[in-house]
Design a protein around this motif. Structure first.
Motif, mmCIF file in Angstrom:
data_model
loop_
_atom_site.group_PDB
_atom_site.id
_atom_site.type_symbol
_atom_site.label_atom_id
_atom_site.label_comp_id
_atom_site.label_asym_id
_atom_site.label_seq_id
_atom_site.Cartn_x
_atom_site.Cartn_y
_atom_site.Cartn_z
ATOM 1 N N ARG A 184 -26.003 22.574 -73.186
ATOM 2 C CA ARG A 184 -26.711 23.696 -73.813
ATOM 3 C C ARG A 184 -27.283 23.302 -75.169
ATOM 4 N NH1 ARG A 184 -22.378 28.455 -73.420
ATOM 5 N NH2 ARG A 184 -21.041 26.672 -73.913
ATOM 6 N N GLU A 243 -34.826 30.225 -66.509
ATOM 7 C CA GLU A 243 -35.943 29.529 -67.143
ATOM 8 C C GLU A 243 -35.513 28.185 -67.713
ATOM 9 O OE1 GLU A 243 -34.084 32.192 -70.307
ATOM 10 O OE2 GLU A 243 -34.532 32.287 -68.151
ATOM 11 N N SER A 244 -34.256 28.086 -68.166
ATOM 12 C CA SER A 244 -33.737 26.820 -68.673
ATOM 13 C C SER A 244 -33.575 25.820 -67.538
ATOM 14 C CB SER A 244 -32.393 27.049 -69.375
ATOM 15 O OG SER A 244 -31.857 25.833 -69.861
ATOM 16 N N THR A 250 -31.779 19.533 -72.424
ATOM 17 C CA THR A 250 -31.241 20.869 -72.703
ATOM 18 C C THR A 250 -31.175 21.681 -71.418
ATOM 19 O OG1 THR A 250 -32.228 20.829 -74.915
ATOM 20 C CG2 THR A 250 -31.549 22.969 -74.052
ATOM 21 N N LEU A 251 -30.021 22.272 -71.155
ATOM 22 C CA LEU A 251 -29.884 23.090 -69.954
ATOM 23 C C LEU A 251 -28.747 24.090 -70.119
ATOM 24 C CD1 LEU A 251 -30.404 23.848 -66.997
ATOM 25 C CD2 LEU A 251 -28.938 21.934 -66.320
ATOM 26 N N ASP A 252 -29.072 25.354 -69.904
ATOM 27 C CA ASP A 252 -28.087 26.426 -69.848
ATOM 28 C C ASP A 252 -28.094 26.951 -68.421
ATOM 29 O OD1 ASP A 252 -26.651 28.811 -69.901
ATOM 30 O OD2 ASP A 252 -27.396 29.417 -71.858
ATOM 31 N N ARG A 299 -37.109 24.571 -66.569
ATOM 32 C CA ARG A 299 -37.666 23.619 -67.533
ATOM 33 C C ARG A 299 -36.998 22.251 -67.401
ATOM 34 N NH1 ARG A 299 -37.573 27.961 -71.277
ATOM 35 N NH2 ARG A 299 -35.570 27.204 -72.077
ATOM 36 N N THR A 315 -27.015 16.783 -69.085
ATOM 37 C CA THR A 315 -27.491 18.060 -69.611
ATOM 38 C C THR A 315 -26.385 18.781 -70.380
ATOM 39 O OG1 THR A 315 -26.913 19.528 -67.758
ATOM 40 C CG2 THR A 315 -28.942 18.221 -67.564
ATOM 41 N N ARG A 341 -29.275 30.505 -67.326
ATOM 42 C CA ARG A 341 -30.641 30.985 -67.592
ATOM 43 C C ARG A 341 -31.633 30.315 -66.640
ATOM 44 N NH1 ARG A 341 -30.878 33.960 -72.118
ATOM 45 N NH2 ARG A 341 -29.106 33.860 -73.554
#
Length: 256
Positions: free
Chosen positions: A33, A57-58, A50-52, A61, A31, A55
């Motif tokens: 950003r 919600e990230s 994709t991963l932040d 997901r 993963t 966040r």
């Protein structure tokens, strides 16, 4: 086939760790950003997601796209170098948001899966700054030291569910993007009163005889992930290992 979820894989330690586990036959979810090609062909055993970690919600997901998780490696982090006096508290909070709260958020999101399957490992990557004091990294050190205390407590909390928690403590890695990841946060943090002192600190880093490579960290994460003992801490890199040895060496001062 076991699955490793690794954060912060765009470069440095995370990238090397993703490559190591993939080479060992694991399924790897790497993963970052901003997804990019990191030289491993997409396949049923390798995905970039994709991963932040700052966040929620990230995080949600990303986890929706992952069927099973056997290992979580919390590697995503940002660096900071500068005089604490000159560091805005907003910047301190930003460092904690990624390094500390991001790690905690990932753990909280993944633990229910590991607990319900009664297996799995969490590896939290911190820093050799937790092993010995270093100047001009006070806020960064605090963010990583918080993860150490959190991990020690969490290890006890999850023990009866057969979920292991591990700490990997890398040394100084000149080949990583520590400064680049610090970006604009470091601008103006070496003020005039600290300029001469900072110059000496920089010189020590440049002249360091022992340093840590991304491969050193990948090896330490691999060993931590496969260690069935109750060992919590694992230094990564010859300089970090030397710090552990120095910390545990008997004092030259003996009581009279």
């Amino acid at each position: 086939m076991k699955t490793a979820l690794i954060t912060g894989c765009s470069s440095g330690y995370g990238l090397a760790t993703a490559r190591r586990f993939h080479a060992q036959g694991w399924k790897v979810v790497a993963t970052m950003r901003t997804p990019r090609d990191i030289g491993i062909p997409p396949s049923s055993r390798f995905h970039v997601v994709t991963l932040d970690v700052t966040r929620p919600e990230s995080i949600a997901r990303a986890l929706e796209a992952i069927d099973t998780i056997d290992l979580l490696v919390n590697n995503a982090g940002i660096g900071l170098f500068g005089a604490f006096e000159a560091t805005p508290m907003a910047t301190v909070r930003e460092v904690f948001e990624t390094n500390t709260f991001g790690t905690m958020a990932m753990c909280q999101a993944v633990i229910p899966r590991l607990r319900s399957q009664r297996s799995g490992t969490i590896v939290n990557v911190t820093s050799s700054a937790t092993l010995a004091p270093f100047p001009l990294v006070a806020a960064y050190t605090a963010s990583k030291t918080a993860v150490e205390g959190f991990s020690a407590s969490l290890a006890l909390e999850l023990h009866d569910f057969d979920v292991r928690v591990r700490l990997v403590e890398p040394g100084y890695g000149p080949g990583t993007n520590f400064s680049a990841n610090s970006g604009e946060r470091m601008q103006g943090l070496i003020t005039e009163p600290y300029a001469g002192f900072a110059q000496g600190v920089f010189a020590e880093f440049v002249g360091a005889s022992l340093t840590t490579t991304p491969e050193d960290v990948a090896e330490a994460v691999w060993l931590a992930a496969n260690d069935t003992s109750d060992r919590l801490h694992r230094a990564a890199g010859p300089d970090a290992v030397a710090l552990v040895g120095a910390r545990h060496a008997p004092s030259s001062l003996t009581p009279g």
